[in-house]
Design a protein around this motif. Structure first.
Motif, PDB file in Angstrom:
ATOM      1  N   MET A   1     -13.434   9.154 -11.404  1.00  0.00           N
ATOM      2  CA  MET A   1     -13.079   9.957 -10.230  1.00  0.00           C
ATOM      3  C   MET A   1     -11.572  10.193 -10.219  1.00  0.00           C
ATOM      4  SD  MET A   1     -16.095   8.905  -9.807  1.00  0.00           S
ATOM      5  CE  MET A   1     -17.586   9.641  -9.198  1.00  0.00           C
TER       6      MET A   1
ATOM      7  N   GLY B   1      -3.362  -5.494 -15.173  1.00  0.00           N
ATOM      8  CA  GLY B   1      -2.674  -4.887 -16.311  1.00  0.00           C
ATOM      9  C   GLY B   1      -2.433  -3.423 -16.123  1.00  0.00           C
TER      10      GLY B   1
ATOM     11  N   PHE C   1      -0.227  13.399  -2.034  1.00  0.00           N
ATOM     12  CA  PHE C   1      -0.635  12.022  -1.714  1.00  0.00           C
ATOM     13  C   PHE C   1       0.377  11.324  -0.810  1.00  0.00           C
ATOM     14  CE2 PHE C   1      -2.937   8.039  -3.150  1.00  0.00           C
ATOM     15  CZ  PHE C   1      -4.189   8.525  -2.844  1.00  0.00           C
TER      16      PHE C   1
ATOM     17  N   ASN D   1      -4.986   2.650  -3.677  1.00  0.00           N
ATOM     18  CA  ASN D   1      -5.086   3.053  -2.268  1.00  0.00           C
ATOM     19  C   ASN D   1      -6.264   2.458  -1.509  1.00  0.00           C
ATOM     20  OD1 ASN D   1      -6.839   4.823  -3.661  1.00  0.00           O
ATOM     21  ND2 ASN D   1      -6.689   6.315  -2.028  1.00  0.00           N
TER      22      ASN D   1
ATOM     23  N   GLY E   1      -8.885   7.039  -9.825  1.00  0.00           N
ATOM     24  CA  GLY E   1      -7.427   7.133  -9.853  1.00  0.00           C
ATOM     25  C   GLY E   1      -7.020   8.587  -9.920  1.00  0.00           C
TER      26      GLY E   1
ATOM     27  N   SER F   1      -5.540  -2.086  -9.422  1.00  0.00           N
ATOM     28  CA  SER F   1      -4.179  -1.550  -9.505  1.00  0.00           C
ATOM     29  C   SER F   1      -3.190  -2.705  -9.533  1.00  0.00           C
ATOM     30  CB  SER F   1      -3.895  -0.659  -8.301  1.00  0.00           C
ATOM     31  OG  SER F   1      -2.515  -0.345  -8.282  1.00  0.00           O
ATOM     32  N   GLU F   2      -2.204  -2.582 -10.380  1.00  0.00           N
ATOM     33  CA  GLU F   2      -1.171  -3.634 -10.469  1.00  0.00           C
ATOM     34  C   GLU F   2      -0.211  -3.577  -9.280  1.00  0.00           C
ATOM     35  OE1 GLU F   2      -1.633  -0.918 -12.175  1.00  0.00           O
ATOM     36  OE2 GLU F   2       0.094  -0.296 -13.379  1.00  0.00           O
ATOM     37  N   LYS F   3      -0.367  -2.525  -8.424  1.00  0.00           N
ATOM     38  CA  LYS F   3       0.553  -2.409  -7.280  1.00  0.00           C
ATOM     39  C   LYS F   3       0.136  -3.309  -6.123  1.00  0.00           C
ATOM     40  CE  LYS F   3       1.703   2.297  -8.502  1.00  0.00           C
ATOM     41  NZ  LYS F   3       1.043   3.588  -8.517  1.00  0.00           N
TER      42      LYS F   3
ATOM     43  N   TRP G   1     -17.365  -0.940  -4.335  1.00  0.00           N
ATOM     44  CA  TRP G   1     -18.284   0.119  -4.790  1.00  0.00           C
ATOM     45  C   TRP G   1     -18.837  -0.257  -6.168  1.00  0.00           C
ATOM     46  CZ3 TRP G   1     -15.217   5.420  -4.799  1.00  0.00           C
ATOM     47  CH2 TRP G   1     -15.084   5.918  -3.487  1.00  0.00           C
TER      48      TRP G   1
ATOM     49  N   ASN H   1     -12.809  17.555  -4.237  1.00  0.00           N
ATOM     50  CA  ASN H   1     -13.356  16.287  -3.736  1.00  0.00           C
ATOM     51  C   ASN H   1     -14.074  16.498  -2.408  1.00  0.00           C
ATOM     52  OD1 ASN H   1     -13.433  13.683  -4.854  1.00  0.00           O
ATOM     53  ND2 ASN H   1     -12.135  12.882  -3.220  1.00  0.00           N
TER      54      ASN H   1
ATOM     55  N   ILE I   1     -11.961   0.190 -13.174  1.00  0.00           N
ATOM     56  CA  ILE I   1     -10.498   0.353 -13.143  1.00  0.00           C
ATOM     57  C   ILE I   1     -10.188   1.082 -11.845  1.00  0.00           C
ATOM     58  CG2 ILE I   1      -8.509   1.392 -14.335  1.00  0.00           C
ATOM     59  CD1 ILE I   1     -10.519   1.370 -16.874  1.00  0.00           C
ATOM     60  N   THR I   2      -9.410   0.463 -10.975  1.00  0.00           N
ATOM     61  CA  THR I   2      -9.320   0.984  -9.601  1.00  0.00           C
ATOM     62  C   THR I   2      -7.884   1.345  -9.207  1.00  0.00           C
ATOM     63  OG1 THR I   2      -9.267  -1.303  -8.790  1.00  0.00           O
ATOM     64  CG2 THR I   2     -11.402  -0.214  -8.836  1.00  0.00           C
TER      65      THR I   2
ATOM     66  N   LYS J   1     -10.368  -4.296 -13.274  1.00  0.00           N
ATOM     67  CA  LYS J   1      -8.929  -4.129 -13.569  1.00  0.00           C
ATOM     68  C   LYS J   1      -8.348  -3.371 -12.376  1.00  0.00           C
ATOM     69  CE  LYS J   1      -5.911  -1.827 -14.684  1.00  0.00           C
ATOM     70  NZ  LYS J   1      -4.781  -1.599 -13.724  1.00  0.00           N
TER      71      LYS J   1
HETATM   72  P1  NAD Z   1      -3.368   5.947 -11.034  1.00  0.00           P
HETATM   73  O1  NAD Z   1      -4.116   6.971 -11.805  1.00  0.00           O
HETATM   74  O2  NAD Z   1      -1.905   5.846 -11.209  1.00  0.00           O
HETATM   75  O3  NAD Z   1      -3.951   4.488 -11.365  1.00  0.00           O
HETATM   76  C1  NAD Z   1      -5.334   4.212 -11.343  1.00  0.00           C
HETATM   77  C2  NAD Z   1      -5.624   3.101 -12.339  1.00  0.00           C
HETATM   78  O4  NAD Z   1      -5.276   3.553 -13.644  1.00  0.00           O
HETATM   79  C3  NAD Z   1      -4.817   1.832 -12.089  1.00  0.00           C
HETATM   80  O5  NAD Z   1      -5.650   0.713 -12.263  1.00  0.00           O
HETATM   81  C4  NAD Z   1      -3.722   1.896 -13.137  1.00  0.00           C
HETATM   82  O6  NAD Z   1      -3.294   0.631 -13.571  1.00  0.00           O
HETATM   83  C5  NAD Z   1      -4.370   2.646 -14.271  1.00  0.00           C
HETATM   84  N1  NAD Z   1      -3.408   3.433 -15.064  1.00  0.00           N
HETATM   85  C6  NAD Z   1      -2.223   3.942 -14.627  1.00  0.00           C
HETATM   86  N2  NAD Z   1      -1.610   4.602 -15.621  1.00  0.00           N
HETATM   87  C7  NAD Z   1      -2.431   4.538 -16.702  1.00  0.00           C
HETATM   88  C8  NAD Z   1      -2.348   5.052 -18.033  1.00  0.00           C
HETATM   89  N3  NAD Z   1      -1.309   5.780 -18.452  1.00  0.00           N
HETATM   90  N4  NAD Z   1      -3.377   4.803 -18.869  1.00  0.00           N
HETATM   91  C9  NAD Z   1      -4.432   4.085 -18.462  1.00  0.00           C
HETATM   92  N5  NAD Z   1      -4.551   3.566 -17.218  1.00  0.00           N
HETATM   93  C10 NAD Z   1      -3.570   3.797 -16.339  1.00  0.00           C
HETATM   94  O7  NAD Z   1      -3.756   6.170  -9.490  1.00  0.00           O
HETATM   95  P2  NAD Z   1      -3.130   5.457  -8.212  1.00  0.00           P
HETATM   96  O8  NAD Z   1      -1.763   5.989  -7.969  1.00  0.00           O
HETATM   97  O9  NAD Z   1      -3.338   3.994  -8.270  1.00  0.00           O
HETATM   98  O10 NAD Z   1      -4.131   6.004  -7.077  1.00  0.00           O
HETATM   99  C11 NAD Z   1      -3.970   7.230  -6.438  1.00  0.00           C
HETATM  100  C12 NAD Z   1      -4.827   8.311  -7.082  1.00  0.00           C
HETATM  101  O11 NAD Z   1      -6.204   7.934  -7.043  1.00  0.00           O
HETATM  102  C13 NAD Z   1      -4.753   9.618  -6.326  1.00  0.00           C
HETATM  103  O12 NAD Z   1      -4.720  10.669  -7.261  1.00  0.00           O
HETATM  104  C14 NAD Z   1      -6.053   9.656  -5.533  1.00  0.00           C
HETATM  105  O13 NAD Z   1      -6.494  10.936  -5.178  1.00  0.00           O
HETATM  106  C15 NAD Z   1      -6.974   9.002  -6.498  1.00  0.00           C
HETATM  107  N6  NAD Z   1      -8.157   8.490  -5.833  1.00  0.00           N
HETATM  108  C16 NAD Z   1      -9.337   9.130  -6.056  1.00  0.00           C
HETATM  109  C17 NAD Z   1     -10.485   8.692  -5.430  1.00  0.00           C
HETATM  110  C18 NAD Z   1     -11.790   9.374  -5.673  1.00  0.00           C
HETATM  111  O14 NAD Z   1     -12.815   8.770  -5.415  1.00  0.00           O
HETATM  112  N7  NAD Z   1     -11.822  10.588  -6.172  1.00  0.00           N
HETATM  113  C19 NAD Z   1     -10.430   7.583  -4.573  1.00  0.00           C
HETATM  114  C20 NAD Z   1      -9.197   6.949  -4.379  1.00  0.00           C
HETATM  115  C21 NAD Z   1      -8.069   7.413  -5.029  1.00  0.00           C
END
Ligand code: NAD
Length: 498
Positions: free
Chosen positions: A247, A204, A385, A150, A225, A175-177, A158, A411, A146-147, A173
């Protein structure tokens, strides 16, 4: 309007759902596509397809699996321009940065091409009389990733690179963005020779994620995420008996000691703070100069660099960074800027209300700089961010070491100095997972492993490298005896090698 579909069993599939997400062009603010959001039943269809494909794939010898990865790498390299354009058009990062996103993913694919060597296992001849012991790493079955939005190329690679190399099938799965690039990668994976169903892409939101976390056929879940969702994914997946690595977010500090090469440090800092509009988990949104003299000199140089910064649309080759991913994210960043003002930090450069001629509806945020930020402020403790750099002044080395060490996220961190002993001590004592010494974004190379500490990662295995191989495999150990002659009597005590 263009519709982004799932990819299941080697074919594009609309799914059965009636819910869709908007995919924006962040440069213009327009909706450019809509993406199907999977139902629980759709996820089951995909997971069943993956389970069917996994049996034959696991039985394929590792060298043949590696050849698919090798061919995939060749196909991606041949289409680099097309893929980088597609990535930028949905994410908003500039094309050169999108190429970097894809290239860093390919480096993990290169590591995964060596999987026959890595999977060789261990062997002890003669562990006891006529007894040999050997261990092997076997795939888990169906795994899922689940990615976040960004890194829509690097982070999927990975995960599926290593997971498929060791013989699992995979449900991605994304990101839907910005869902289109991951689909394109999966298509190329099929074209490279992966059997249908080995790599599936399901789009999704929470519904799809929950279906992954609770499905009995999913053995392991890799998540990247934000931290609250990472924590939820970790605890829910683990409660359903899955192996989980999750992560989360970050707030990385750049420590500048008085003896640092300040010109180099500032150049690095500007790229690491504002590159990709600050939408990187390894960005450097906090800079900690040690001593008032260092702080004042740093501020002056940072200001000069900000004045020369060019923000533009993602396809502008002269732009250093583009728009952020969505209007909602821009509003969130701007509300943090207001919060910083309200908390009493000094707003030196205000990036709110930034517009670009001809792209007035794009999701742009100008470079923003705060000085005199205090560790008690919410804007310091939380992840913004966005293209917002905060100066937190420290008086001593110990103060500077304490800031990232006591911060809830862990991190990455960077230190700038010409003093090897100070750098060595800092690297040893700092309570953070990845450290850069005169390196602003210390993302480890593919054959090492990536992972933060504290609220930046839940679970105990990192991404890629040998930790990735461990995450996606289970160890079986065989103790074999080929006795000669008469049968021995039954033994009622535990056998020892003594
Ligand atoms: P996000 O947490 O909003 O979304 C990540 C994934 O979770 C997506 O696939 C999304 O569809 C899903 N998701 C969103 N809401 C959900 C919910 N309520 N329940 C279950 N799944 C859900 O993150 P984002 O905005 O896409 O990405 C940015 C974040 O990711 C930042 O916090 C960034 O620091 C982090 N990030 C961390 C790393 C790392 O390796 N530590 C790397 C890249 C990004």
């Amino acid at each position: 309007m263009r519709q982004v579909q799932h990819l299941v069993g080697g074919k594009a599939w609309a799914g059965t759902g009636t819910r869709f997400g908007d995919v924006f062009n962040p440069n213009t603010g327009e909706v450019q596509a809509r993406v199907a959001l999977a139902t629980v039943a759709d996820m089951d269809t995909a997971i069943q397809a993956a389970a069917r494909a996994q049996i034959g794939w696991a039985a394929t010898n590792p060298q043949r699996r590696a050849r698919v990865l090798f061919e995939f790498k060749r196909l991606v390299e041949a289409r680099m321009d097309e893929l980088a354009d597609l990535l930028s058009s949905e994410h908003g990062k500039v094309i050169a940065d999108s190429r970097g996103d894809i290239q860093r993913g390919l480096e993990v694919i290169e590591f995964a091409c060596g999987i026959p060597h890595v999977l060789k296992g261990e062997y002890t001849e003669g562990a006891g009389p006529g007894i040999d012991v050997y261990s092997m790493r076997q795939p888990l079955g169906v795994c899922a990733g689940i990615t976040p939005f960004n890194f829509p190329a690097m982070i999927p690679m990975w995960m599926f690179g290593i997971s498929t190399a060791v013989g699992n099938s995979f449900i991605l799965k994304p990101s839907e963005k910005d869902p289109s690039l991951p689909v394109r990668l999966a298509e190329l994976f099929m074209e490279a020779g992966a059997p249908a169903g080995v790599l599936n892409v399901m789009h999704g939101d929470k519904v799809a994620v929950d279906a992954i976390l609770t499905h009995p056929l999913i053995r392991a879940v890799s998540f990247v995420g934000s931290s609250d969702i990472a924590s939820y994914v970790y605890s829910t997946g683990a409660a359903h008996g899955k192996r989980v690595q999750a992560m989360g977010g970050a707030k990385n500090h750049g420590i500048i000691l008085p003896d640092a090469d300040l010109d180099q440090a500032v150049k690095d800092l500007i790229g690491a703070a504002y590159g990709s509009a600050g939408e990187r988990c390894m960005a450097l949104p906090v800079v900690v100069p040690v001593g008032a003299k260092t702080a004042d000199a740093l501020r002056e140089k940072v200001l000069a660099e900000i004045e020369a910064l060019k923000v533009g649309i993602s396809s502008d080759p002269a732009a250093q960074y583009g728009p952020v991913v969505s209007a909602a994210h821009r509003e969130k960043i701007e509300s943090y800027i207001q919060m910083g003002v309200d908390e009493g930090a000094e707003l030196v450069v205000d990036g709110r209300g930034f517009t670009l001629q001809g792209y007035e509806n794009g999701f742009f945020v100008g470079p923003t700089l705060f000085d005199h930020v205090k560790p008690t402020m919410k804007t310091y403790q939380e992840e913004i961010f966005g293209p917002v750099l905060q100066i937190v002044r420290a008086e001593t080395f110990e103060d500077a070491l304490r800031l990232p060490s006591e911060h809830p996220y862990g991190n990455g961190v960077a230190i700038y100095t010409r003093n090897g002993r100070a750098a060595r001590e800092f690297a040893s004592r700092v309570n953070v997972g990845m450290v850069g010494i005169n390196v602003p974004i210390p993302v480890p190379v593919a054959y090492h492993t990536f992972g933060g500490w504290k609220r930046s990662a839940f679970g105990d295995t990192n991404q890629h490298g040998m930790e990735g191989v461990k995450f996606y495999t289970k160890v079986k150990t065989i103790t074999a005896r080929w006795p000669e002659g008469a049968t021995e009597d039954s033994a009622f005590v535990i056998p020892t090698m003594g």
